[in-house]
Design an enzyme around this catalytic site. Structure first.
Site, PDB file in Angstrom:
ATOM      1  N   PHE A 270       1.872   1.955  -3.120  1.00 16.81           N
ATOM      2  CA  PHE A 270       2.099   3.370  -3.406  1.00 16.81           C
ATOM      3  C   PHE A 270       1.782   4.244  -2.194  1.00 16.81           C
ATOM      4  O   PHE A 270       2.365   5.319  -2.018  1.00 16.81           O
ATOM      5  CB  PHE A 270       1.268   3.745  -4.644  1.00 16.81           C
ATOM      6  CG  PHE A 270       0.350   4.904  -4.507  1.00 16.81           C
ATOM      7  CD1 PHE A 270       0.818   6.196  -4.711  1.00 16.81           C
ATOM      8  CD2 PHE A 270      -0.988   4.730  -4.205  1.00 16.81           C
ATOM      9  CE1 PHE A 270      -0.043   7.285  -4.599  1.00 16.81           C
ATOM     10  CE2 PHE A 270      -1.843   5.799  -4.100  1.00 16.81           C
ATOM     11  CZ  PHE A 270      -1.361   7.086  -4.291  1.00 16.81           C
ATOM     12  N   LYS A 271       0.926   3.767  -1.297  1.00 22.24           N
ATOM     13  CA  LYS A 271       0.601   4.517  -0.081  1.00 22.24           C
ATOM     14  C   LYS A 271       1.852   4.850   0.741  1.00 22.24           C
ATOM     15  O   LYS A 271       1.866   5.825   1.486  1.00 22.24           O
ATOM     16  CB  LYS A 271      -0.366   3.714   0.805  1.00 22.24           C
ATOM     17  CG  LYS A 271      -1.686   3.310   0.144  1.00 22.24           C
ATOM     18  CD  LYS A 271      -2.648   4.471   0.035  1.00 22.24           C
ATOM     19  CE  LYS A 271      -4.034   4.046  -0.465  1.00 22.24           C
ATOM     20  NZ  LYS A 271      -4.094   3.696  -1.875  1.00 22.24           N
TER      21      LYS A 271
END
Ligand SMILES: *Cc1c(COP(=O)(O)O)cnc(C)c1O
Length: 495
Positions: free
Chosen positions: A111-112
């Protein structure tokens, strides 16, 4: 739109300057002076748009010193070019009791990527806009995911370099391979002899060393960080709440204007804070549900108003949430109390005593928006198994923490509003834990065999970036002691 510090009003800056600075000079975080308001028409207009176009619209409300053309270019370079393996970038998958917002279709399957693909573009454009000719050198200490996502985001971005330190022997084999095979002409990856704390304190000392920064300055290099206190890393995250809502309306899952709830697996409080911004802007979100693992400092805070970091630190199967200081909470407290100076006091208490208390009035205001709970590793695994059996959907442990807490919220409150669960990692990044939870035979298999094994359960194929690792050339093998980190930075800066 201007930005100022959570700890005082001293410097008001445009967003480009705030993004280049990262942290405010008084130690606070940059916050927008006001929150733009949207209406139903804004959401309707988003529906037919691509993710990039939606991002341009939402970012334009906050980054008013960037031109529309600049934002369009940043967003295209961040999310376009075949780097994401979903055309919708952050697709929503609707299951029987919730929808899952998949935030892991980027190049590193984490998700980063949603934020770290865009931050470098916003930074480089900020350098051009403000006429800074120095090179920005990003220093990162990583225990795994952030390092790779930052490397991929900054690779070959003009006027930037990135150097990542990781603890030798302290990351998984896949994570090490992901970093050591990193391509790009402006990247360096170095193992530190020691643990994560050694790497992190080494980087912190370098940031704080004025003489050393002077030496770098002589080589026209300035240091910066890519962590989630930077406004340029937070603002991209607001976009996907709008995108998810528009998708749900478009699919007929909810009606336009209908309230939803969102559950977010939380560590540094960045992801869920972006949801708070979306809510305050007028996106119909009723409750934001904060999900934690055994490091449940936020559950306690959101239930009692006491933030106490003095507690046992647990290593869990959800390492990205193994955090005792959630930096972005400071921004929430600022928005709830305004410029009363209370935030600076609490942060001082946190530093001095490891603890602060916000009082019952503010707590009940916060509780109107937030609900919180936590689950342990056993419950996390049970949830992976249960979601698979009931929904034929494979989720990673972080997502499972959120899923379990979302179900508890529904049971305990009886709230039937549609629930969106933020999914923060591809299950392939945590294949050992996931296979164990599913009751698969996996002992003795190497990382690549584990990927293949998990693919037997999962309708999504193994992400290209992970599958390709088996064939990639090792490009980074440097190892240094903690005391040699400065020299390594200097050598790379002068290259
Ligand atoms: C970073 C991360 C989180 C936590 O997000 P915050 O914004 O720090 O709260 C949750 N899950 C995964 C997989 C992450 O990488």
């Amino acid at each position: 739109m201007q930005y100022f510090s959570t700890r005082g009003h001293s410097s008001r800056l445009d967003s480009a300057e705030a993004i280049l600075k990262g942290l405010a000079p008084d130690g606070g975080l940059f916050v927008p002076e006001s929150l733009p308001q949207i209406d139903k028409k804004f959401i309707t207009a988003l529906q037919p748009l691509s993710y990039e176009e939606r991002a341009e619209k939402v970012l334009g409300l906050f980054l008013t010193d960037y031109t529309a053309d600049e934002l369009r270019g940043c967003v295209a370079r961040a999310y376009g070019g075949g780097k994401f393996d979903s055309e919708r970038r952050a697709p929503v998958v609707t299951l029987s009791d919730a929808s899952v917002l998949e935030l892991w279709h980027g190049p590193t399957s984490a998700f980063k990527d949603m934020a770290l693909q865009l931050l470098p573009q916003l930074m480089q454009t900020a350098l051009q806009k403000t006429g800074v000719t120095d090179t920005v050198l990003i220093l990162v200490a990583t225990s795994g995911d952030t390092g790779k996502a930052a490397l991929e985001g900054f690779r070959d971005v003009p006027q930037t370099k990135i150097m990542v330190f990781y603890p030798e022997g302290g990351v998984s084999r896949i994570q090490r391979l992901q970093m050591c095979t990193q391509e790009g002409a402006n990247v360096n990856v170095t193992a530190v002899k020691g643990n994560f704390d050694d790497a992190q304190s080494g980087v912190k000392e370098i940031f704080g060393d004025e003489a050393f920064n002077g030496e770098l300055q002589a080589a026209s290099v300035r240091l910066s960080s890519a962590n989630s206190i930077n406004w340029g890393r937070l603002v991209p995250q607001i976009v996907y709440y709008f995108s998810a809502y528009a998708d749900l309306v478009h699919a007929g899952t909810i009606a336009l204007g209908e309230e939803i709830n969102c559950t977010v697996p939380t560590g540094n409080f960045g992801d869920i804070l972006a949801g708070f911004y979306a809510r305050q802007m007028g996106l119909p979100i009723h409750h934001l549900v904060c999900a934690s693992n055994a490091n449940n400092v936020l559950t306690e805070f959101l239930r009692t108003g006491v933030y106490n970091r003095q507690r046992t630190f647990y290593k869990t199967i959800t390492p990205s949430m193994d955090i005792l200081i959630s930096s972005n909470l400071e921004r929430l407290l600022y928005h709830m109390t305004g410029s009363t100076g209370r935030v600076a006091e609490w942060m001082q208490q946190l530093q001095d005593d490891g603890c602060y208390t916000i009082g019952s009035e503010l707590l009940s205001e916060i509780q109107r928006v937030f609900w919180a709970d936590w689950v342990d590793d056993a419950q996390t695994k049970a949830t992976i198994c249960d979601v698979y059996e009931k929904e034929h959907y494979v989720c990673d442990p972080h997502t499972a923490v959120a899923y379990a807490v979302a179900r508890r919220y529904q049971q305990e409150t009886g709230d039937t509003r549609h629930m969106v669960v933020a999914s923060t990692a591809s299950p392939y990044k945590f294949n050992g834990s996931v296979l164990e939870a599913l009751g698969a035979e996996y002992k003795g298999l190497d990382e690549f065999a584990l990927l293949a094994k998990l693919a037997e359960y999962n309708d999504n194929p193994v992400p290209g970036g992970l599958a390709a690792l088996a064939r990639k050339e090792i490009r980074h093998q440097d190892v240094c002691g903690k005391a040699d980190m400065r020299q390594a930075v200097l050598t790379f800066a002068r290259q």
